[in-house]
Motif scaffolding. Structure first.
Motif, PDB file in Angstrom:
ATOM      1  N   LEU A   1       3.795 -17.854 -18.732  1.00 29.23           N
ATOM      2  CA  LEU A   1       4.743 -18.594 -18.362  1.00 29.23           C
ATOM      3  C   LEU A   1       5.050 -17.900 -16.915  1.00 29.23           C
ATOM      4  O   LEU A   1       5.092 -17.253 -16.841  1.00 29.23           O
ATOM      5  CB  LEU A   1       6.037 -18.763 -18.995  1.00 29.23           C
ATOM      6  CG  LEU A   1       5.861 -19.142 -20.802  1.00 29.23           C
ATOM      7  CD1 LEU A   1       7.166 -19.139 -21.638  1.00 29.23           C
ATOM      8  CD2 LEU A   1       5.778 -20.200 -20.402  1.00 29.23           C
ATOM      9  N   PRO A   2       5.810 -18.747 -16.392  1.00 31.60           N
ATOM     10  CA  PRO A   2       5.997 -18.027 -15.331  1.00 31.60           C
ATOM     11  C   PRO A   2       6.596 -17.057 -14.806  1.00 31.60           C
ATOM     12  O   PRO A   2       6.614 -16.053 -14.080  1.00 31.60           O
ATOM     13  CB  PRO A   2       7.099 -19.893 -14.343  1.00 31.60           C
ATOM     14  CG  PRO A   2       6.434 -20.891 -15.038  1.00 31.60           C
ATOM     15  CD  PRO A   2       6.323 -20.324 -16.153  1.00 31.60           C
ATOM     16  N   PRO A   3       8.276 -16.890 -15.602  1.00 29.38           N
ATOM     17  CA  PRO A   3       8.687 -15.377 -15.278  1.00 29.38           C
ATOM     18  C   PRO A   3       7.336 -14.230 -15.860  1.00 29.38           C
ATOM     19  O   PRO A   3       7.156 -13.008 -14.311  1.00 29.38           O
ATOM     20  CB  PRO A   3       9.615 -15.138 -16.449  1.00 29.38           C
ATOM     21  CG  PRO A   3      10.198 -16.686 -17.180  1.00 29.38           C
ATOM     22  CD  PRO A   3       8.649 -17.210 -16.548  1.00 29.38           C
ATOM     23  N   GLU A   4       6.287 -14.240 -16.807  1.00 31.04           N
ATOM     24  CA  GLU A   4       5.312 -13.458 -17.318  1.00 31.04           C
ATOM     25  C   GLU A   4       4.172 -13.208 -15.937  1.00 31.04           C
ATOM     26  O   GLU A   4       4.267 -12.295 -15.488  1.00 31.04           O
ATOM     27  CB  GLU A   4       4.490 -13.778 -18.178  1.00 31.04           C
ATOM     28  CG  GLU A   4       5.615 -14.087 -19.421  1.00 31.04           C
ATOM     29  CD  GLU A   4       4.732 -14.551 -20.160  1.00 31.04           C
ATOM     30  OE1 GLU A   4       4.986 -14.045 -21.578  1.00 31.04           O
ATOM     31  OE2 GLU A   4       3.724 -15.211 -20.166  1.00 31.04           O
TER      32      GLU A   4
ATOM     33  N   ASN B   1       3.031  -9.896 -11.547  1.00 28.73           N
ATOM     34  CA  ASN B   1       2.542  -9.667  -9.500  1.00 28.73           C
ATOM     35  C   ASN B   1       3.496  -9.060 -10.111  1.00 28.73           C
ATOM     36  O   ASN B   1       3.568  -8.019  -8.436  1.00 28.73           O
ATOM     37  CB  ASN B   1       3.392 -11.333  -9.278  1.00 28.73           C
ATOM     38  CG  ASN B   1       2.338 -11.813  -8.351  1.00 28.73           C
ATOM     39  OD1 ASN B   1       1.207 -10.779  -7.777  1.00 28.73           O
ATOM     40  ND2 ASN B   1       2.762 -12.274  -6.884  1.00 28.73           N
ATOM     41  N   GLN B   2       4.893  -8.721 -10.093  1.00 28.06           N
ATOM     42  CA  GLN B   2       5.666  -7.614  -9.127  1.00 28.06           C
ATOM     43  C   GLN B   2       5.260  -7.080 -10.041  1.00 28.06           C
ATOM     44  O   GLN B   2       4.722  -5.455  -8.957  1.00 28.06           O
ATOM     45  CB  GLN B   2       7.009  -8.029 -10.037  1.00 28.06           C
ATOM     46  CG  GLN B   2       8.099  -7.061  -9.716  1.00 28.06           C
ATOM     47  CD  GLN B   2       8.405  -7.030  -8.038  1.00 28.06           C
ATOM     48  OE1 GLN B   2       7.926  -8.284  -7.430  1.00 28.06           O
ATOM     49  NE2 GLN B   2       8.674  -6.064  -7.430  1.00 28.06           N
TER      50      GLN B   2
ATOM     51  N   ASN C   1       2.638  -1.612  -8.172  1.00 26.62           N
ATOM     52  CA  ASN C   1       1.328  -1.015  -8.316  1.00 26.62           C
ATOM     53  C   ASN C   1       0.284  -0.597  -7.100  1.00 26.62           C
ATOM     54  O   ASN C   1      -0.205   0.458  -6.297  1.00 26.62           O
ATOM     55  CB  ASN C   1      -0.244  -1.403  -8.804  1.00 26.62           C
ATOM     56  CG  ASN C   1       0.741  -0.580 -10.873  1.00 26.62           C
ATOM     57  OD1 ASN C   1       1.279  -0.397 -10.883  1.00 26.62           O
ATOM     58  ND2 ASN C   1      -0.126  -1.426 -11.357  1.00 26.62           N
ATOM     59  N   ALA C   2       0.389  -1.567  -6.001  1.00 21.52           N
ATOM     60  CA  ALA C   2      -0.413  -1.677  -4.236  1.00 21.52           C
ATOM     61  C   ALA C   2       0.509  -0.615  -3.803  1.00 21.52           C
ATOM     62  O   ALA C   2      -0.181   0.270  -2.819  1.00 21.52           O
ATOM     63  CB  ALA C   2      -0.430  -2.926  -4.022  1.00 21.52           C
ATOM     64  N   GLU C   3       1.746  -1.067  -4.296  1.00 23.13           N
ATOM     65  CA  GLU C   3       2.744  -0.447  -3.028  1.00 23.13           C
ATOM     66  C   GLU C   3       2.732   0.961  -3.375  1.00 23.13           C
ATOM     67  O   GLU C   3       2.519   2.263  -2.791  1.00 23.13           O
ATOM     68  CB  GLU C   3       3.886  -0.761  -3.204  1.00 23.13           C
ATOM     69  CG  GLU C   3       5.036  -0.431  -2.007  1.00 23.13           C
ATOM     70  CD  GLU C   3       4.454  -0.845  -0.984  1.00 23.13           C
ATOM     71  OE1 GLU C   3       4.901   0.291  -0.210  1.00 23.13           O
ATOM     72  OE2 GLU C   3       3.930  -1.322  -0.583  1.00 23.13           O
ATOM     73  N   ALA C   4       2.090   1.480  -4.516  1.00 23.07           N
ATOM     74  CA  ALA C   4       2.208   2.638  -5.029  1.00 23.07           C
ATOM     75  C   ALA C   4       0.952   3.557  -4.006  1.00 23.07           C
ATOM     76  O   ALA C   4       0.963   4.693  -3.717  1.00 23.07           O
ATOM     77  CB  ALA C   4       2.225   3.671  -6.992  1.00 23.07           C
TER      78      ALA C   4
END
Length: 160
Positions: free
Chosen positions: A10-13, A18-19, A24-27
């Motif tokens: 579902l889009p929220p999942e 994605n968030q 993780n990418a930002e970290a």
């Protein structure tokens, strides 16, 4: 057919996944930047330590080189003195050898005079002032010859 299709989200999942992926990418990016900054700091620190060490070593080498130059000069001065002294000793040795050679004839003449006086017969065989002076002359010449030989031996020893 449902076995072949992947499950749908579902889009929220999707947004949550994605968030999380973004976080993780930002970290990872943040850790990467810290690691890069730490690496640069260590490189700079190592460079400074290396430069200080190299300056210290260069300074010590220069001091050592200066010491070596000083002692080389001192040794050259001492060597020149030894060469000069050896040359003087060689000159003295030649003079001593000539003096020894020169004393041989007077010694031989004095000995011959004493031998000739011993050949006298009778009343002519006398122990007079001339004979005493000849004996004294013989002792002096032998003493001088002995002294010259000792001095020559000492000179030869010093030359070695």
């Amino acid at each position: 057919m449902s076995k072949l299709m992947p499950p749908k989200f579902l889009p929220p999942e999707w947004q949550l996944a994605n968030q999380i992926s973004y976080s993780n990418a930002e970290a990872e990016r943040s850790r990467s930047e810290r690691l890069t900054a730490e690496s640069r700091r260590l490189v700079e620190e190592t460079t400074k330590v290396t430069q200080r060490s190299q300056q210290d070593v260069s300074k010590k080498l220069e001091q050592r080189l200066e010491d070596i130059r000083f002692w080389k000069q001192e040794l050259e001065i001492k060597l020149a003195g030894i060469v000069k002294e050896t040359d003087m000793l060689l000159t003295y040795r030649i003079r001593l050898e000539k003096a020894l050679e020169s004393s041989a004839d007077p010694l031989r003449v004095t000995q011959q005079c004493l031998v000739e006086r011993e050949k006298r017969v009778g009343i002519d065989l006398v122990y007079d002032d001339v004979e005493r002076k000849l004996i004294r002359e013989l002792e002096v010449i032998e003493g001088v010859t002995s002294l010259l030989r000792r001095t020559l031996d000492q000179t030869n020893e010093q030359i070695r």
